[in-house]
Design an enzyme around this catalytic site. Structure first.
Site, PDB file in Angstrom:
ATOM      1  N   ASN A 103       0.808  -1.227   0.000  1.00 18.58           N
ATOM      2  CA  ASN A 103       0.000   0.000   0.000  1.00 18.58           C
ATOM      3  C   ASN A 103       0.834   1.267   0.000  1.00 18.58           C
ATOM      4  O   ASN A 103       0.306   2.362   0.134  1.00 18.58           O
ATOM      5  CB  ASN A 103      -0.954   0.000   1.192  1.00 18.58           C
ATOM      6  CG  ASN A 103      -0.232   0.145   2.527  1.00 18.58           C
ATOM      7  OD1 ASN A 103       0.993  -0.016   2.577  1.00 18.58           O
ATOM      8  ND2 ASN A 103      -0.966   0.426   3.587  1.00 18.58           N
ATOM      9  N   GLY A 104       2.167   1.131  -0.121  1.00 16.70           N
ATOM     10  CA  GLY A 104       3.041   2.289  -0.197  1.00 16.70           C
ATOM     11  C   GLY A 104       3.697   2.687   1.115  1.00 16.70           C
ATOM     12  O   GLY A 104       4.586   3.539   1.126  1.00 16.70           O
TER      13      GLY A 104
ATOM     14  N   ARG B  63      11.446  26.434  -1.061  1.00 13.56           N
ATOM     15  CA  ARG B  63      10.905  27.619  -1.735  1.00 13.56           C
ATOM     16  C   ARG B  63       9.598  28.093  -1.123  1.00 13.56           C
ATOM     17  O   ARG B  63       9.151  29.201  -1.413  1.00 13.56           O
ATOM     18  CB  ARG B  63      10.730  27.324  -3.231  1.00 13.56           C
ATOM     19  CG  ARG B  63      12.031  27.370  -4.014  1.00 13.56           C
ATOM     20  CD  ARG B  63      11.862  26.892  -5.433  1.00 13.56           C
ATOM     21  NE  ARG B  63      11.727  25.437  -5.488  1.00 13.56           N
ATOM     22  CZ  ARG B  63      11.630  24.743  -6.617  1.00 13.56           C
ATOM     23  NH1 ARG B  63      11.650  25.393  -7.778  1.00 13.56           N
ATOM     24  NH2 ARG B  63      11.521  23.431  -6.596  1.00 13.56           N
ATOM     25  N   GLN B  64       8.992  27.287  -0.271  1.00  8.77           N
ATOM     26  CA  GLN B  64       7.771  27.707   0.415  1.00  8.77           C
ATOM     27  C   GLN B  64       8.143  28.169   1.821  1.00  8.77           C
ATOM     28  O   GLN B  64       7.776  27.574   2.824  1.00  8.77           O
ATOM     29  CB  GLN B  64       6.761  26.552   0.451  1.00  8.77           C
ATOM     30  CG  GLN B  64       6.316  26.117  -0.936  1.00  8.77           C
ATOM     31  CD  GLN B  64       5.225  25.065  -0.893  1.00  8.77           C
ATOM     32  OE1 GLN B  64       4.276  25.166  -0.122  1.00  8.77           O
ATOM     33  NE2 GLN B  64       5.359  24.038  -1.720  1.00  8.77           N
TER      34      GLN B  64
ATOM     35  N   THR C  69      14.006  30.359 -16.254  1.00 10.14           N
ATOM     36  CA  THR C  69      14.597  31.616 -15.780  1.00 10.14           C
ATOM     37  C   THR C  69      16.058  31.733 -16.179  1.00 10.14           C
ATOM     38  O   THR C  69      16.498  32.754 -16.710  1.00 10.14           O
ATOM     39  CB  THR C  69      14.465  31.718 -14.248  1.00 10.14           C
ATOM     40  OG1 THR C  69      13.087  31.739 -13.893  1.00 10.14           O
ATOM     41  CG2 THR C  69      15.141  32.979 -13.725  1.00 10.14           C
TER      42      THR C  69
ATOM     43  N   ASP D 102      15.425  24.501 -11.727  1.00  9.40           N
ATOM     44  CA  ASP D 102      14.260  23.633 -11.702  1.00  9.40           C
ATOM     45  C   ASP D 102      13.825  23.334 -13.137  1.00  9.40           C
ATOM     46  O   ASP D 102      14.305  22.407 -13.759  1.00  9.40           O
ATOM     47  CB  ASP D 102      13.149  24.275 -10.880  1.00  9.40           C
ATOM     48  CG  ASP D 102      12.006  23.315 -10.576  1.00  9.40           C
ATOM     49  OD1 ASP D 102      11.971  22.215 -11.168  1.00  9.40           O
ATOM     50  OD2 ASP D 102      11.138  23.650  -9.759  1.00  9.40           O
ATOM     51  N   THR D 103      12.948  24.142 -13.705  1.00 13.23           N
ATOM     52  CA  THR D 103      12.534  23.914 -15.092  1.00 13.23           C
ATOM     53  C   THR D 103      13.490  24.556 -16.092  1.00 13.23           C
ATOM     54  O   THR D 103      13.407  24.295 -17.291  1.00 13.23           O
ATOM     55  CB  THR D 103      11.118  24.453 -15.340  1.00 13.23           C
ATOM     56  OG1 THR D 103      11.104  25.866 -15.083  1.00 13.23           O
ATOM     57  CG2 THR D 103      10.112  23.767 -14.431  1.00 13.23           C
TER      58      THR D 103
ATOM     59  N   LYS E 281      13.735  40.911 -13.700  1.00 17.45           N
ATOM     60  CA  LYS E 281      12.728  39.994 -14.225  1.00 17.45           C
ATOM     61  C   LYS E 281      11.402  40.208 -13.532  1.00 17.45           C
ATOM     62  O   LYS E 281      11.321  40.819 -12.458  1.00 17.45           O
ATOM     63  CB  LYS E 281      13.174  38.534 -14.039  1.00 17.45           C
ATOM     64  CG  LYS E 281      13.194  38.057 -12.593  1.00 17.45           C
ATOM     65  CD  LYS E 281      13.588  36.600 -12.500  1.00 17.45           C
ATOM     66  CE  LYS E 281      13.490  36.108 -11.058  1.00 17.45           C
ATOM     67  NZ  LYS E 281      13.868  34.687 -10.928  1.00 17.45           N
TER      68      LYS E 281
ATOM     69  N   ARG F  81       7.623  38.151 -12.393  1.00 17.87           N
ATOM     70  CA  ARG F  81       7.048  36.835 -12.112  1.00 17.87           C
ATOM     71  C   ARG F  81       5.557  36.979 -11.866  1.00 17.87           C
ATOM     72  O   ARG F  81       5.113  37.892 -11.161  1.00 17.87           O
ATOM     73  CB  ARG F  81       7.721  36.223 -10.869  1.00 17.87           C
ATOM     74  CG  ARG F  81       7.196  34.839 -10.502  1.00 17.87           C
ATOM     75  CD  ARG F  81       7.766  34.383  -9.160  1.00 17.87           C
ATOM     76  NE  ARG F  81       9.209  34.262  -9.198  1.00 17.87           N
ATOM     77  CZ  ARG F  81       9.856  33.170  -9.594  1.00 17.87           C
ATOM     78  NH1 ARG F  81       9.167  32.112  -9.999  1.00 17.87           N
ATOM     79  NH2 ARG F  81      11.167  33.128  -9.595  1.00 17.87           N
TER      80      ARG F  81
END
Length: 323
Positions: free
Chosen positions: A45-46, A104-105, A237, A233-234, A201, A203
Site C-alpha cells: 500500500n506504499g 521555496r515555500q 529563468t 528547476d525547469t 525579471k 514573475r
C-alpha cells in the site's frame, strides 16, 4: 571498516535513504567508514518499513537523504529513519538534507498559504532530529525554522574553484534576479573581485515556474558571464537570463547552480541554450536521460564528509569556509 566507527567512547553511524545512495557512499568513503546496513522497503500500500541491522545505542547518527522526486516519499522515509534511530537509543541524530525539501515555500505570498519549509523543520524535530546539515538554502532564514543547530554549508568554494581553473578573465558574475545579489557578491569576491550584474525579471504569482527576463543591469559586454543561482528547476529563468546576457554583448555564458532539480523541460532547455557550460553539484541524483554534453557535475561529498567530521568531533563547521 565496520559501519560504526569508534573514537574513544564516541561512535559515528552514517545512514542512507534510497533516494541517492551513490552520494551517501561517496560521503562514507570520505569519512573512511561504511553505511549502516538497513532493511528498507515499501509495503503493497506504499507504507515504508525501516529496520537497522546493527545496534545504534549511544551512537552519533547521521541520516542522509536527497529530496528529489518523489519528494514526499523520500521525506517520509527520512523521518521514519530518524524515528527508528531515536527509538533505538541513538545519542544524537543529525539530518543531512543537501537539498532542503519545500525550501521555496518559506513565506506567505498571499493569504491562506502554508509555510511548508517551517512545517518540514518541525517534522524533523518531532521525529527526533537534534541537528540539520544542509547545502545552499533557498533563503537563509530557513535556519531559524528548526529548533536546534543548523549547519548551512555552501558549495561556492567547490564551484568557484572549477570556474577559476577553467575560465580566464575578464569575467562578470550575474545574478538571475535582484534578490540574490548577496550570493553574487560572494562569487565576485571568490573570483578576484570581478564586476557584478543582475537580471531584472518579472514573475506572475498565479503561474508557478514562469518568469520573464527583461534586461541586464550592469556591464557584461565582452566578458564571460558566470550566471549563478542556488538551483535549476525547469530552467526557464536561467536560460532566459543567459540569452539576455548574450544580447548585451557578453563573450559567453557559464551557468552555475548547486542543486540540479531539472524538472520537466529543463534538460532540453539547457541543452539547446546559449550557455557554454552548465555546472552543478550532485546534491540531487541525475538519471542518464538528464545528463547532456555541456553538463559538468561536481561532487559535494567531500564537503558533506568534512562537515560530518567536524560535527562528530565537536569542531567548527564554519571553519570550512573562507567567504
Amino acid at each position: 571498516m565496520n559501519s560504526i566507527t569508534a573514537t574513544g567512547e564516541k561512535k559515528l553511524v552514517l545512514v542512507s535513504g534510497r533516494a541517492h545512495e551513490e552520494l551517501a557512499q561517496q560521503v562514507a568513503e570520505n569519512l573512511g567508514t561504511e553505511l549502516l546496513p538497513a532493511d528498507v522497503y515499501n509495503f503493497a500500500n506504499g507504507e515504508i518499513y525501516v529496520r537497522f541491522s546493527e545496534s545504534v545505542r549511544g551512537c552519533d547518527a547521521f541520516v542522509l537523504q536527497s529530496h528529489c522526486a518523489p519528494i514526499n516519499e523520500w521525506l517520509m522515509e527520512q523521518l521514519i529513519m530518524v524515528d527508528a534511530l531515536k527509538r533505538a537509543s541513538a545519542k544524537r541524530i543529525t539530518v543531512i538534507a543537501p537539498f532542503f525539501p519545500y525550501a521555496r515555500q518559506d513565506k506567505k505570498h498571499r493569504g491562506r498559504e502554508p509555510i511548508s519549509a517551517r512545517l518540514v523543520a518541525d517534522l524533523y524535530r518531532t521525529a527526533g532530529a537534534d541537528r540539520i546539515i544542509t547545502v545552499d538554502l533557498h533563503t537563509a532564514q530557513i535556519q531559524g525554522f528548526f529548533d536546534g543547530p543548523v549547519d548551512h554549508l555552501v558549495a561556492l568554494p567547490i564551484l568557484s574553484d572549477y570556474v577559476r581553473n577553467n575560465y580566464e578573465q575578464p569575467l562578470a558574475v550575474v545574478s538571475p534576479d535582484a534578490g540574490r545579489i548577496k550570493v553574487a557578491e560572494n562569487w565576485s569576491a571568490a573570483l578576484g573581485g570581478c564586476p557584478l550584474a543582475f537580471i531584472h525579471k518579472t514573475r506572475d504569482i498565479d503561474r508557478p515556474n514562469q518568469t520573464k527576463a527583461n534586461r541586464v543591469v550592469g556591464d557584461v559586454k565582452g566578458r564571460m558571464c558566470v550566471l549563478v543561482d542556488d538551483m535549476i528547476d525547469t530552467g526557464g529563468t536561467i536560460v532566459q537570463a543567459a540569452e539576455a546576457c548574450m544580447a548585451e554583448g557578453a563573450k559567453g555564458v557559464v551557468i552555475v547552480a548547486t542543486h540540479a532539480v531539472f524538472s520537466g523541460p529543463a534538460v532540453e532547455r539547457l541543452k539547446n541554450s546559449v550557455a557554454n557550460e552548465v555546472i552543478v553539484t550532485n546534491t540531487l541524483p541525475l538519471s542518464e536521460e538528464k545528463v547532456f554534453d555541456k553538463l559538468t557535475v561536481l561532487s559535494i561529498a567531500p564537503l558533506l564528509g568534512r562537515a560530518v567530521h567536524e560535527v562528530f568531533e565537536d569542531g567548527s563547521v564554519t571553519s570550512l569556509f573562507n567567504i
